[in-house]
Design a protein around this motif. Sequence first.
Motif, PDB file in Angstrom:
ATOM      1  N   TYR A  52       0.826  -1.211   0.000  1.00 46.10           N
ATOM      2  CA  TYR A  52       0.000   0.000   0.000  1.00 46.10           C
ATOM      3  C   TYR A  52       0.857   1.257   0.000  1.00 46.10           C
ATOM      4  O   TYR A  52       1.844   1.347   0.724  1.00 46.10           O
ATOM      5  CB  TYR A  52      -0.926   0.040   1.220  1.00 46.10           C
ATOM      6  N   ALA A  53       0.458   2.226  -0.811  1.00 45.49           N
ATOM      7  CA  ALA A  53       1.073   3.557  -0.818  1.00 45.49           C
ATOM      8  C   ALA A  53       0.063   4.539  -1.394  1.00 45.49           C
ATOM      9  O   ALA A  53      -0.771   4.182  -2.234  1.00 45.49           O
ATOM     10  CB  ALA A  53       2.335   3.565  -1.682  1.00 45.49           C
ATOM     11  N   ARG A  54       0.126   5.773  -0.923  1.00 51.19           N
ATOM     12  CA  ARG A  54      -0.692   6.832  -1.522  1.00 51.19           C
ATOM     13  C   ARG A  54      -0.306   6.977  -2.993  1.00 51.19           C
ATOM     14  O   ARG A  54       0.821   6.672  -3.381  1.00 51.19           O
ATOM     15  CB  ARG A  54      -0.452   8.171  -0.833  1.00 51.19           C
ATOM     16  N   THR A  75      -7.070   2.987  -8.744  1.00 53.27           N
ATOM     17  CA  THR A  75      -7.095   1.603  -8.289  1.00 53.27           C
ATOM     18  C   THR A  75      -5.935   1.331  -7.338  1.00 53.27           C
ATOM     19  O   THR A  75      -4.789   1.660  -7.637  1.00 53.27           O
ATOM     20  CB  THR A  75      -7.021   0.644  -9.495  1.00 53.27           C
ATOM     21  N   PHE A  76      -6.259   0.739  -6.208  1.00 51.85           N
ATOM     22  CA  PHE A  76      -5.273   0.280  -5.230  1.00 51.85           C
ATOM     23  C   PHE A  76      -5.321  -1.242  -5.234  1.00 51.85           C
ATOM     24  O   PHE A  76      -6.391  -1.826  -5.031  1.00 51.85           O
ATOM     25  CB  PHE A  76      -5.606   0.794  -3.831  1.00 51.85           C
ATOM     26  N   THR A  77      -4.175  -1.894  -5.448  1.00 56.48           N
ATOM     27  CA  THR A  77      -4.114  -3.354  -5.497  1.00 56.48           C
ATOM     28  C   THR A  77      -3.115  -3.858  -4.462  1.00 56.48           C
ATOM     29  O   THR A  77      -1.971  -3.390  -4.416  1.00 56.48           O
ATOM     30  CB  THR A  77      -3.705  -3.841  -6.902  1.00 56.48           C
ATOM     31  N   ALA A  78      -3.557  -4.801  -3.641  1.00 51.22           N
ATOM     32  CA  ALA A  78      -2.666  -5.421  -2.657  1.00 51.22           C
ATOM     33  C   ALA A  78      -1.710  -6.358  -3.390  1.00 51.22           C
ATOM     34  O   ALA A  78      -2.138  -7.212  -4.165  1.00 51.22           O
ATOM     35  CB  ALA A  78      -3.470  -6.178  -1.614  1.00 51.22           C
ATOM     36  N   VAL A  79      -0.412  -6.178  -3.151  1.00 43.97           N
ATOM     37  CA  VAL A  79       0.613  -6.968  -3.826  1.00 43.97           C
ATOM     38  C   VAL A  79       1.566  -7.537  -2.781  1.00 43.97           C
ATOM     39  O   VAL A  79       2.109  -6.806  -1.959  1.00 43.97           O
ATOM     40  CB  VAL A  79       1.414  -6.095  -4.832  1.00 43.97           C
ATOM     41  N   GLY A  80       1.736  -8.865  -2.792  1.00 44.07           N
ATOM     42  CA  GLY A  80       2.675  -9.498  -1.870  1.00 44.07           C
ATOM     43  C   GLY A  80       2.112  -9.728  -0.480  1.00 44.07           C
ATOM     44  O   GLY A  80       2.843 -10.107   0.427  1.00 44.07           O
ATOM     45  N   GLY A  81       0.841  -9.486  -0.289  1.00 47.66           N
ATOM     46  CA  GLY A  81       0.198  -9.701   1.010  1.00 47.66           C
ATOM     47  C   GLY A  81      -1.090  -8.905   1.086  1.00 47.66           C
ATOM     48  O   GLY A  81      -1.420  -8.115   0.192  1.00 47.66           O
ATOM     49  N   ILE A 113      -9.130  -6.055   1.845  1.00 43.16           N
ATOM     50  CA  ILE A 113      -8.417  -6.156   0.570  1.00 43.16           C
ATOM     51  C   ILE A 113      -7.309  -7.187   0.754  1.00 43.16           C
ATOM     52  O   ILE A 113      -6.307  -6.928   1.426  1.00 43.16           O
ATOM     53  CB  ILE A 113      -7.823  -4.797   0.131  1.00 43.16           C
ATOM     54  N   LEU A 114      -7.527  -8.363   0.180  1.00 39.56           N
ATOM     55  CA  LEU A 114      -6.575  -9.455   0.294  1.00 39.56           C
ATOM     56  C   LEU A 114      -5.559  -9.388  -0.834  1.00 39.56           C
ATOM     57  O   LEU A 114      -5.757  -8.673  -1.822  1.00 39.56           O
ATOM     58  CB  LEU A 114      -7.321 -10.789   0.271  1.00 39.56           C
ATOM     59  N   ASP A 115      -4.481 -10.146  -0.696  1.00 36.78           N
ATOM     60  CA  ASP A 115      -3.424 -10.154  -1.704  1.00 36.78           C
ATOM     61  C   ASP A 115      -4.021 -10.352  -3.100  1.00 36.78           C
ATOM     62  O   ASP A 115      -4.869 -11.222  -3.311  1.00 36.78           O
ATOM     63  CB  ASP A 115      -2.433 -11.273  -1.390  1.00 36.78           C
ATOM     64  N   ALA A 116      -3.609  -9.524  -4.043  1.00 36.54           N
ATOM     65  CA  ALA A 116      -4.021  -9.530  -5.453  1.00 36.54           C
ATOM     66  C   ALA A 116      -5.429  -8.969  -5.677  1.00 36.54           C
ATOM     67  O   ALA A 116      -5.878  -8.911  -6.812  1.00 36.54           O
ATOM     68  CB  ALA A 116      -3.891 -10.917  -6.071  1.00 36.54           C
ATOM     69  N   GLN A 117      -6.108  -8.537  -4.630  1.00 39.89           N
ATOM     70  CA  GLN A 117      -7.411  -7.899  -4.809  1.00 39.89           C
ATOM     71  C   GLN A 117      -7.226  -6.389  -4.941  1.00 39.89           C
ATOM     72  O   GLN A 117      -6.236  -5.838  -4.471  1.00 39.89           O
ATOM     73  CB  GLN A 117      -8.334  -8.188  -3.625  1.00 39.89           C
ATOM     74  N   SER A 118      -8.204  -5.753  -5.573  1.00 44.67           N
ATOM     75  CA  SER A 118      -8.127  -4.313  -5.797  1.00 44.67           C
ATOM     76  C   SER A 118      -9.311  -3.591  -5.174  1.00 44.67           C
ATOM     77  O   SER A 118     -10.400  -4.155  -5.036  1.00 44.67           O
ATOM     78  CB  SER A 118      -8.103  -4.009  -7.298  1.00 44.67           C
TER      79      SER A 118
END
Length: 127
Positions: A52-54, A75-81, A113-118
């Motif tokens: 996560y980052a702004r 779009t914010f996407t969880a990556v790696g966790g 928001i789980l890993d790979a979800q947006s």
Amino acid sequence: MAGVTPNEGKDVILNNVYVLSGVLQIGLITNVSGLSEASVLANISEPTGGGYARQNLTNASWVILDGNAAHPDMTFTAVGGDYVGDVYGYFITANAGATLLHFEVDANAPISILDAQSYIVDLSSVI
């Protein structure tokens, strides 16, 4: 007598804030309790983890019309966790991330928001 700001006046104000100002950022909110018109950026909690980052909002992408400010979805996407902290909505900052400009609580919150979800922020009608 109460003052009135007509739409063309709102357009000028919104253009100055969203289009002509410096870097605007968007982030996600993980808290909602106690947020109000008196809130400041320090009252906002953000997710951690999941990359996560702004994100920066592109000034030239804003469309100002009839007293409304609109921007393409972000779009914010969880990556790696997973994101740590359920999402309750989004916020926009001005002045290099130092000033809370706007926030909105999602009617469907809380949202995990789980890993790979947006999570997609609809900015079609900010004000």
